[in-house]
Design a protein around this motif. Structure first.
Motif, PDB file in Angstrom:
ATOM      1  N   UNK A   1       0.746  -1.238   0.240  1.00 39.96           N
ATOM      2  CA  UNK A   1      -0.319  -0.201  -0.034  1.00 39.96           C
ATOM      3  C   UNK A   1       0.841   1.674   0.243  1.00 39.96           C
ATOM      4  N   UNK A   2       0.784   1.931  -0.876  1.00 43.23           N
ATOM      5  CA  UNK A   2       1.463   3.186  -1.163  1.00 43.23           C
ATOM      6  C   UNK A   2       1.418   3.739   0.853  1.00 43.23           C
ATOM      7  N   UNK A   3       0.633   4.607   0.988  1.00 44.40           N
ATOM      8  CA  UNK A   3       0.687   4.769   2.015  1.00 44.40           C
ATOM      9  C   UNK A   3       1.401   4.610   2.974  1.00 44.40           C
ATOM     10  N   UNK A   4       1.373   3.103   3.291  1.00 44.84           N
ATOM     11  CA  UNK A   4       1.859   2.236   4.323  1.00 44.84           C
ATOM     12  C   UNK A   4       3.529   2.192   3.381  1.00 44.84           C
ATOM     13  N   UNK A   5       3.538   2.106   2.510  1.00 48.33           N
ATOM     14  CA  UNK A   5       4.576   1.765   2.037  1.00 48.33           C
ATOM     15  C   UNK A   5       6.031   3.364   2.458  1.00 48.33           C
ATOM     16  N   UNK A   6       5.381   4.006   2.304  1.00 49.57           N
ATOM     17  CA  UNK A   6       6.013   6.072   2.976  1.00 49.57           C
ATOM     18  C   UNK A   6       6.137   5.680   3.917  1.00 49.57           C
ATOM     19  N   UNK A   7       5.096   5.457   4.527  1.00 50.30           N
ATOM     20  CA  UNK A   7       5.530   6.238   6.574  1.00 50.30           C
ATOM     21  C   UNK A   7       5.935   4.740   6.824  1.00 50.30           C
ATOM     22  N   UNK A   8       6.256   3.545   6.639  1.00 56.11           N
ATOM     23  CA  UNK A   8       7.913   2.811   6.469  1.00 56.11           C
ATOM     24  C   UNK A   8       9.156   2.852   6.678  1.00 56.11           C
ATOM     25  N   UNK A   9       8.780   3.794   5.229  1.00 60.40           N
ATOM     26  CA  UNK A   9      10.298   4.595   4.954  1.00 60.40           C
ATOM     27  C   UNK A   9      11.065   5.598   5.831  1.00 60.40           C
ATOM     28  N   UNK A  10       9.667   6.620   6.314  1.00 57.04           N
ATOM     29  CA  UNK A  10       9.833   7.503   6.841  1.00 57.04           C
ATOM     30  C   UNK A  10      10.466   7.210   7.985  1.00 57.04           C
ATOM     31  N   UNK A  11       9.784   5.805   8.524  1.00 57.81           N
ATOM     32  CA  UNK A  11       9.529   5.402   9.671  1.00 57.81           C
ATOM     33  C   UNK A  11      11.375   4.282  10.481  1.00 57.81           C
ATOM     34  N   UNK A  12      11.889   4.313   9.277  1.00 56.29           N
ATOM     35  CA  UNK A  12      13.031   3.033   8.370  1.00 56.29           C
ATOM     36  C   UNK A  12      14.392   4.172   8.579  1.00 56.29           C
ATOM     37  N   UNK A  13      13.646   5.667   8.623  1.00 57.14           N
ATOM     38  CA  UNK A  13      15.235   6.422   7.642  1.00 57.14           C
ATOM     39  C   UNK A  13      15.563   7.098   9.337  1.00 57.14           C
ATOM     40  N   UNK A  14      14.478   7.140  10.445  1.00 53.33           N
ATOM     41  CA  UNK A  14      14.706   7.936  11.188  1.00 53.33           C
ATOM     42  C   UNK A  14      13.804   8.371  12.068  1.00 53.33           C
ATOM     43  N   UNK A  15      12.623   8.797  11.166  1.00 57.02           N
ATOM     44  CA  UNK A  15      12.116   9.691  11.676  1.00 57.02           C
ATOM     45  C   UNK A  15      10.502   9.157  12.292  1.00 57.02           C
ATOM     46  N   UNK A  16      10.254  10.023  13.500  1.00 60.86           N
ATOM     47  CA  UNK A  16       8.538   9.647  13.694  1.00 60.86           C
ATOM     48  C   UNK A  16       7.307   9.558  12.203  1.00 60.86           C
ATOM     49  N   UNK A  17       6.721   9.261  12.825  1.00 56.01           N
ATOM     50  CA  UNK A  17       5.450   9.204  10.877  1.00 56.01           C
ATOM     51  C   UNK A  17       4.122   8.495  12.110  1.00 56.01           C
ATOM     52  N   UNK A  18       3.783   9.268  11.720  1.00 61.11           N
ATOM     53  CA  UNK A  18       2.197   9.350  12.026  1.00 61.11           C
ATOM     54  C   UNK A  18       1.610   8.394  10.538  1.00 61.11           C
ATOM     55  N   UNK A  19       0.422   6.866  10.589  1.00 58.68           N
ATOM     56  CA  UNK A  19       0.258   6.538   9.831  1.00 58.68           C
ATOM     57  C   UNK A  19      -1.345   6.814   9.325  1.00 58.68           C
ATOM     58  N   UNK A  20      -2.350   7.741   8.546  1.00 56.97           N
ATOM     59  CA  UNK A  20      -3.592   7.724   8.652  1.00 56.97           C
ATOM     60  C   UNK A  20      -3.861   6.601   7.656  1.00 56.97           C
ATOM     61  N   UNK A  21      -5.260   6.068   8.315  1.00 59.48           N
ATOM     62  CA  UNK A  21      -5.261   4.889   7.074  1.00 59.48           C
ATOM     63  C   UNK A  21      -6.274   3.704   7.363  1.00 59.48           C
ATOM     64  N   UNK A  22      -6.683   2.998   6.668  1.00 58.26           N
ATOM     65  CA  UNK A  22      -7.764   2.353   6.915  1.00 58.26           C
ATOM     66  C   UNK A  22      -7.811   0.165   7.078  1.00 58.26           C
ATOM     67  N   UNK A  23      -8.231  -0.853   7.817  1.00 60.26           N
ATOM     68  CA  UNK A  23      -7.332  -1.915   6.935  1.00 60.26           C
ATOM     69  C   UNK A  23      -8.860  -2.334   7.474  1.00 60.26           C
TER      70      UNK A  23
END
Length: 316
Positions: free
Chosen positions: A38-60
């Motif tokens: 999922x594009x949103x989750x992928x991008x949030x994961x990238x931010x987190x793995x690169x060392x930044x805090x990240x909020x994910x807003x989405x639906x499952x």
């Protein structure tokens, strides 16, 4: 300070094959994987793995795939507090085929992503206090994306629009974007300009400027990208790697750009860094599993002698 991502969360069914089947043809593939995406989750994961805090807003959905995706995001240290569980729709799914060249074709079934609405966005933004950058794409309802961008502007956040996929793009989103990062397909869908090189990329960037978005990064695949800022531009060359899986490369790029902007770097420096992150991603399988950590990116930049792709280098 943190990044906020509004976007899709999917389970990726990934089939590896030597070649794509022709229409109506049945062939044998090599391997199948069920991976978080999922594009949103992928991008949030990238931010987190690169060392930044990240909020994910989405639906499952209320299903096993949804459970797996939450577990994966939390494992990467993404804040999942604002992820909605849909009572009516199952978790989104992407059916992906990857051939021997690492190119992919994709069929996306939105599922619960369609259940992310404006009230969900408003509730989350009322609770998010310290976020500097909003990162959005177009795999959730358009009105939801627009509302997130509006609220972000009210909070003084920097808004990055990754206008993907092309089928989901709404021109109205340009009204609230600080920067847009389309690839060739998305640029053609929005503007009717086929980006074949630097000249056509500049034509597209100037057209976006005339439409109200002064900053853009026009991605040209194996030709690199053109970074455009209010009339000034720079070509960012590609980084040659042995490709395994191109799924998620654009998402890794977007997440890396958000990190750079959060750190106060300009978009040229951010694009060099994002190019390295995207290149490293395609060397591994999985839209999220293949996203590198900041330590891996720094090591890659050092090994390749890429002086301008490491945000910790003073030469940036």
């Amino acid at each position: 300070m943190s990044v906020t991502v509004v976007g899709s969360i999917n389970i990726d069914t990934v089939a590896l094959t030597d070649k794509y089947p022709e229409r109506g043809q049945t062939i044998f593939g090599n391997k199948i994987e069920y991976l978080p995406g999922g594009k949103g989750a992928n991008q949030a994961t990238a931010v987190a793995r690169l060392g930044k805090e990240v909020n994910m807003i989405g639906a499952i959905g209320h299903d096993l795939y949804g459970d797996k995706l939450i577990e994966s995001l939390q494992g990467s240290k993404v804040n999942t507090r604002f992820i909605k569980r849909s009572d009516s729709l199952s978790t989104g799914t992407a059916i992906i085929t990857i051939d021997h060249t690492a190119e992919n074709t994709m069929l996306v079934l939105k599922g619960a992503n369609e259940d992310l609405n404006k009230s969900d966005i408003e509730s989350a933004f009322n609770q998010i206090k310290d976020s500097e950058v909003l990162l959005v794409q177009m795999e959730v309802p358009q009105e939801t994306v627009i509302r997130a961008m509006q609220l972000a502007k009210e909070k003084g956040m920097y808004v990055i629009l990754d206008p993907a996929p092309a089928e989901g793009i709404t021109i109205k989103a340009l009204d609230y974007a600080d920067i847009i990062t389309p690839n060739r397909q998305e640029t053609y869908h929005m503007l009717g300009i086929d980006v074949l090189g630097i000249d056509s990329a500049l034509e597209a960037a100037k057209t976006f400027e005339n439409m109200g978005v002064k900053n853009s990064i026009i991605k040209m695949g194996d030709k690199g990208s053109v970074v455009y800022q209010s009339g000034n531009w720079e070509h960012i060359p590609p980084i040659a790697v042995k490709a395994v899986d191109s799924v998620g490369a654009g998402d890794a790029f977007a997440g890396a750009l958000a990190c750079a902007i959060t750190d106060g770097f300009d978009i040229v420096s951010g694009s060099h860094f994002a190019t390295a992150v995207g290149a490293l991603k395609v060397t591994k399988l999985g839209a999220q599993m293949g996203i590198p950590t900041i330590d891996e990116v720094e090591a890659f930049c050092s090994e390749q002698g890429l002086k301008h792709c490491n945000l910790n280098e003073s030469t940036v």
